[in-house]
Design a protein around this motif. Structure first.
Motif, PDB file in Angstrom:
ATOM      1  N   ARG A 190      -2.292  13.166 -10.829  1.00  0.00           N
ATOM      2  CA  ARG A 190      -3.235  13.785  -9.909  1.00  0.00           C
ATOM      3  C   ARG A 190      -3.675  15.175 -10.371  1.00  0.00           C
ATOM      4  O   ARG A 190      -4.782  15.615 -10.034  1.00  0.00           O
TER       5      ARG A 190
ATOM      6  N   ASN B 151       0.870  -1.190   0.000  1.00  0.00           N
ATOM      7  CA  ASN B 151       0.000   0.000   0.000  1.00  0.00           C
ATOM      8  C   ASN B 151       0.900   1.231   0.000  1.00  0.00           C
ATOM      9  O   ASN B 151       1.010   1.934   1.008  1.00  0.00           O
TER      10      ASN B 151
ATOM     11  N   GLN C  78       1.108   4.352  -0.932  1.00  0.00           N
ATOM     12  CA  GLN C  78       0.788   5.723  -0.521  1.00  0.00           C
ATOM     13  C   GLN C  78       0.368   5.816   0.942  1.00  0.00           C
ATOM     14  O   GLN C  78       0.212   6.904   1.473  1.00  0.00           O
TER      15      GLN C  78
ATOM     16  N   VAL D  14     -11.671   4.902  -2.587  1.00  0.00           N
ATOM     17  CA  VAL D  14     -11.568   5.862  -1.483  1.00  0.00           C
ATOM     18  C   VAL D  14     -12.199   7.213  -1.851  1.00  0.00           C
ATOM     19  O   VAL D  14     -12.818   7.859  -0.999  1.00  0.00           O
TER      20      VAL D  14
ATOM     21  N   SER E  26      -3.755   9.431   1.954  1.00  0.00           N
ATOM     22  CA  SER E  26      -3.904   9.684   0.527  1.00  0.00           C
ATOM     23  C   SER E  26      -5.122   8.929  -0.001  1.00  0.00           C
ATOM     24  O   SER E  26      -5.360   7.789   0.399  1.00  0.00           O
ATOM     25  N   VAL E  27      -5.867   9.544  -0.908  1.00  0.00           N
ATOM     26  CA  VAL E  27      -6.964   8.800  -1.553  1.00  0.00           C
ATOM     27  C   VAL E  27      -6.427   7.704  -2.466  1.00  0.00           C
ATOM     28  O   VAL E  27      -7.184   6.877  -2.966  1.00  0.00           O
ATOM     29  N   GLY E  28      -5.116   7.678  -2.667  1.00  0.00           N
ATOM     30  CA  GLY E  28      -4.487   6.605  -3.439  1.00  0.00           C
ATOM     31  C   GLY E  28      -4.060   5.421  -2.596  1.00  0.00           C
ATOM     32  O   GLY E  28      -3.511   4.459  -3.124  1.00  0.00           O
ATOM     33  N   ALA E  29      -4.299   5.466  -1.301  1.00  0.00           N
ATOM     34  CA  ALA E  29      -3.953   4.334  -0.427  1.00  0.00           C
ATOM     35  C   ALA E  29      -5.201   3.509  -0.138  1.00  0.00           C
ATOM     36  O   ALA E  29      -6.301   4.048  -0.040  1.00  0.00           O
ATOM     37  N   TYR E  30      -5.021   2.183   0.002  1.00  0.00           N
ATOM     38  CA  TYR E  30      -6.135   1.371   0.487  1.00  0.00           C
ATOM     39  C   TYR E  30      -6.569   1.913   1.838  1.00  0.00           C
ATOM     40  O   TYR E  30      -5.730   2.253   2.670  1.00  0.00           O
TER      41      TYR E  30
ATOM     42  N   GLU F 186      -1.647   3.620  -6.952  1.00  0.00           N
ATOM     43  CA  GLU F 186      -2.950   4.231  -6.666  1.00  0.00           C
ATOM     44  C   GLU F 186      -3.964   3.179  -6.209  1.00  0.00           C
ATOM     45  O   GLU F 186      -5.070   3.057  -6.768  1.00  0.00           O
ATOM     46  N   CYS F 187      -3.611   2.447  -5.152  1.00  0.00           N
ATOM     47  CA  CYS F 187      -4.467   1.369  -4.632  1.00  0.00           C
ATOM     48  C   CYS F 187      -5.894   1.829  -4.335  1.00  0.00           C
ATOM     49  O   CYS F 187      -6.864   1.153  -4.650  1.00  0.00           O
ATOM     50  N   GLY F 188      -5.995   2.975  -3.669  1.00  0.00           N
ATOM     51  CA  GLY F 188      -7.298   3.442  -3.193  1.00  0.00           C
ATOM     52  C   GLY F 188      -8.260   3.792  -4.315  1.00  0.00           C
ATOM     53  O   GLY F 188      -9.466   3.893  -4.094  1.00  0.00           O
ATOM     54  N   HIS F 189      -7.723   3.953  -5.531  1.00  0.00           N
ATOM     55  CA  HIS F 189      -8.593   4.319  -6.648  1.00  0.00           C
ATOM     56  C   HIS F 189      -9.196   3.112  -7.364  1.00  0.00           C
ATOM     57  O   HIS F 189     -10.058   3.281  -8.227  1.00  0.00           O
TER      58      HIS F 189
END
Lengths: 481, 481
Positions: free
Chosen positions: A68, A55, A57, B340, B109-113, A307-310
């Motif tokens: 971004r 993960n 970020q 996220v 970050s919105v890029g993190a899980y 960019e996992c969260g995306h």
């Protein structure tokens, strides 16, 4: 009595295991929450290091500026009415603005559902990227954008697995998404061991004997999964291993599922895609491997993108029957579409600024900086492991992980058994409690009977935390000698 | 022969039906692509109207400025270093900046899980919203953020369905996510008909007899699904219908799944949440309904938010066994986390600007404008239907749909049969070909034997397209008289 109890819910959901986010991860989050609230007074550390998941970020990796800047404009297209402010006051380059406009034109609003398999223009960008990467054509119609590679794997396994005796060859150690999904689907995992002595490469004899044994047991083996570069192993497969797997799959008529999400995280040698090697084989031996069905997956979560969260990714299908593809399309339709901002990040990942573009210099500086940082951390961690008694670990080759072997004493094994844990779980739990560092025991990924490992990412910055591991290990070994 | 054929893939995936994105939708996209390329010369229309899916931002609905200003900052936090530019040149208000900072602090970050069940601070906002909406406590620990409500339904049905004879009571007509997911899971749909004569309300006698019949057939009925406001029906349930369903579920020990994604799309009366009515019942009849297990779902895709492409939503569990919740947590972990940015949009949806906040005026103007626009379009479309021979449609009450009954001649039925279509499919296909307007035949949702319907959204702007439907209908009726 509640209507639903752990004894009457879906037994296949109950049976699924997913250690990456299991007990250790939950405990590490409790420690983190306590430290954040200033309630960590008794803890022998002042920071939790989440080395259990890739993960980037969450730890030190910064998002790439070009990506971004583009997504900020996609989120608020009203900003495009103030180009002078963007350029003169906020440092946005013209290629950022052009890309955002083009994506908005292709997507409409990022708040609208896209077509089920993804935005057509983005699938075209992916196809172009694949053609440039591999030197062979790619068809946008066979590309499916997904909510990360996990969602793609879920779709593919749902389609392939038809009955409890459907068998899928899975590398061991493996990323537990595979066994967890097979549990949920009530299908059969046919494990084949990777060869630790050969840098965790694939060994065709091992694969063949696992396959033959499963067949003899009445398993309908349909597919072989390969993770390259490896998770949790960090291995980067040489071309000859890939050829051997493809020839075997061709001969036995097996679908090949290539999980290639770490394709840019390669430190040793170069990445060879299954698609490219398949096309080369087909060229070299005309007519012999035409029927191979290959699904290959990629993601925005790993590499220098991180960019996992995306939740973005895609898979490409090669050689699949059109009626089967129609069912895959229907299946992804039920969940409507992959997150559209994640789809747009797939586009910028496969089509980044090129030399001469206004954003190129910063992009390549950030990209190379992340790559070098990962390499240095991997090397530092590997060095620390080499100093630890009873720990063995091959040179870092790729992905985001090291997967060292640990040799623990019988006394440690007994202490683990007394807690109802495997020795590697016991070791990882003590490590977490002593240092705040969360890693995943090898048993979460599968390992040869009698061997013990743990997986750690090398994403956390600095060397202080590796020092903590070394110190803990020494004390643990003394205590249980 | 390919390894995978339509005859040997997962039969449950093959059996699943999802008409909302089926043949008609695919054909409409082909028309749209042809028109975009200037190749629509032969077509009798110059624009495709996608009235088949509730996808507001694909049509006319603009995103709410406050939401998107916040997400633009989440995507590019570097913008927060230029607050003066944001405020003086780009019109961002201070509450936008504060919210973005708070979310970034909570999310990283919105890029993190994020955590598997969602960002803790966002779950707290959801709980606070539920408390204010219902007047009863809500616990963030029982809230799970999801990739839209569809993903939440998928999670819940995966957990609940244990065997082919697990039965789930599903309203008919229904949103086909439910039957498609039950097909994939190889569980049993126990249909109960909604009462068209009573504005598509629930009729307890009908529910009870469907339940009793299924029980007599050996079905282990575990759960009842209610969609309120209704999809495809547009119904908005009165409180007494909800009470009756809850009392029935309590008596028969059924889990209640309340799909409440259209909770703000209500034109007639007011929305009553299942959670609130349950808590009231529990207060009024102490001890009698304590054991009820309720899962209620919400989404950012509908209402005045309309952020379908961002895939955000949540579900709240009430009365579930902790061990069952642990399995739900594990199941969602396998897919890592909901997008996220979608989670952050859930936060701004449940916690929008309040009176006195700098962004409030614009927010409420946009919100009310969208609401009024939807009401006006619903009314205009309803008026058009009232002028059409053989078409009957109740007053618009809520959601984004009208679901008129159509009565077609025997001659039309024969023409349909000659094409291998049901009469409603035949009608909708002719409508698409003649006008470019894509709607979904009632058979895609289920309808009483012998009755015919179609579902249309009322999202498309203007009245020109409703005129096209009226004209087509007249000609169709003449042709098949």
């Amino acid at each position: 009595m509640p209507r639903l109890t752990v004894d009457n819910i879906n037994p296949h959901v109950r049976a699924a295991k997913y250690a990456v986010r299991g007990e250790l991860a939950v405990k590490s989050e409790q420690f983190r929450a306590a430290l954040n609230k200033g309630e960590g007074g008794d803890l022998p550390f002042d920071q939790v290091i989440s080395a259990n998941i890739g993960n980037p970020q969450q730890l030190d990796q910064k998002p790439i500026t070009f990506f971004r800047q583009v997504t900020s404009l996609l989120e608020n297209p009203q900003l495009l009415e103030k180009e002078d402010v963007l350029i003169n006051h906020l440092g946005y380059k013209t290629d950022v603005i052009e890309r955002a406009k083009w994506l908005l034109k292709s997507v409409g609003s990022v708040g609208a559902y896209s077509a089920s398999a993804g935005v057509p223009a983005i699938k075209e960008s992916v196809a172009k990227f694949l053609e440039e990467r591999d030197g062979f054509p790619a068809n946008p119609a066979n590309i499916y954008l997904s909510a990360g590679a996990s969602s793609g794997v879920n779709t593919l396994l749902h389609t392939i697995c038809a009955a409890p005796n459907t068998g899928i060859l899975i590398p061991i150690p493996q990323y537990p998404l595979y066994t967890a999904t097979l549990s949920v689907l009530d299908a059969t995992c046919v494990p084949y061991y990777l060869d630790e002595a050969k840098n965790w490469g694939t060994d065709l004899n091992t694969i063949r004997s696992a396959y033959e044994k499963a067949k003899a047991d009445g398993i309908d083996v349909r597919c072989i999964v390969i993770i390259n570069p490896g998770n949790p192993t960090g291995a980067s497969l040489p071309e000859e291993d890939i050829r051997a797997v493809l020839e075997f799959a061709s001969q036995e008529n097996l679908v090949v599922m290539a999980d290639e999400v770490y394709q840019t995280n390669v430190f040793v040698g170069k990445f060879h895609s299954f698609k490219q090697v398949l096309r080369k084989l087909q060229q070299e031996q005309p007519g012999k491997h035409d029927g191979v069905e290959l699904a290959s997956l990629h993601s925005i979560s790993k590499g220098m993108v991180g960019e996992c969260g995306h939740r973005g990714g895609y898979f490409e299908l090669v050689g699949f029957d059109p009626e089967v593809e129609a069912n895959i399309y229907k299946f992804v339709s039920i969940m409507l579409c992959a997150p559209v901002i994640g789809q747009c990040l797939v586009e910028v990942m496969v089509n980044p600024p090129k030399a001469g573009d206004p954003s190129y210099e910063l992009y390549s500086q950030e990209y190379n900086g992340i790559f070098e940082g990962l390499r240095q951390r991997a090397t530092a961690l590997h060095k620390a492991f080499s100093e630890m008694e009873g720990v063995e670990c091959g040179e870092p080759q790729g992905s985001m992980y090291l997967f060292p072997t640990i040799t623990l004493s019988a006394k440690a094994g007994e202490a683990a058994a007394a807690e109802g844990r495997t020795p590697d779980e016991f070791y990882c739990m003590r490590l977490l409690e002593a240092t705040g560092i969360c890693v995943v025991p090898g048993s979460g990924f599968g390992q040869k009977e009698g061997s013990l490992h743990f997986r750690t990412t090398f994403l956390a910055p600095g060397t202080e935390w590796t020092g903590r591991i070394v110190k803990f290990h020494k004390e643990f070994m003394e205590q249980y000698r």
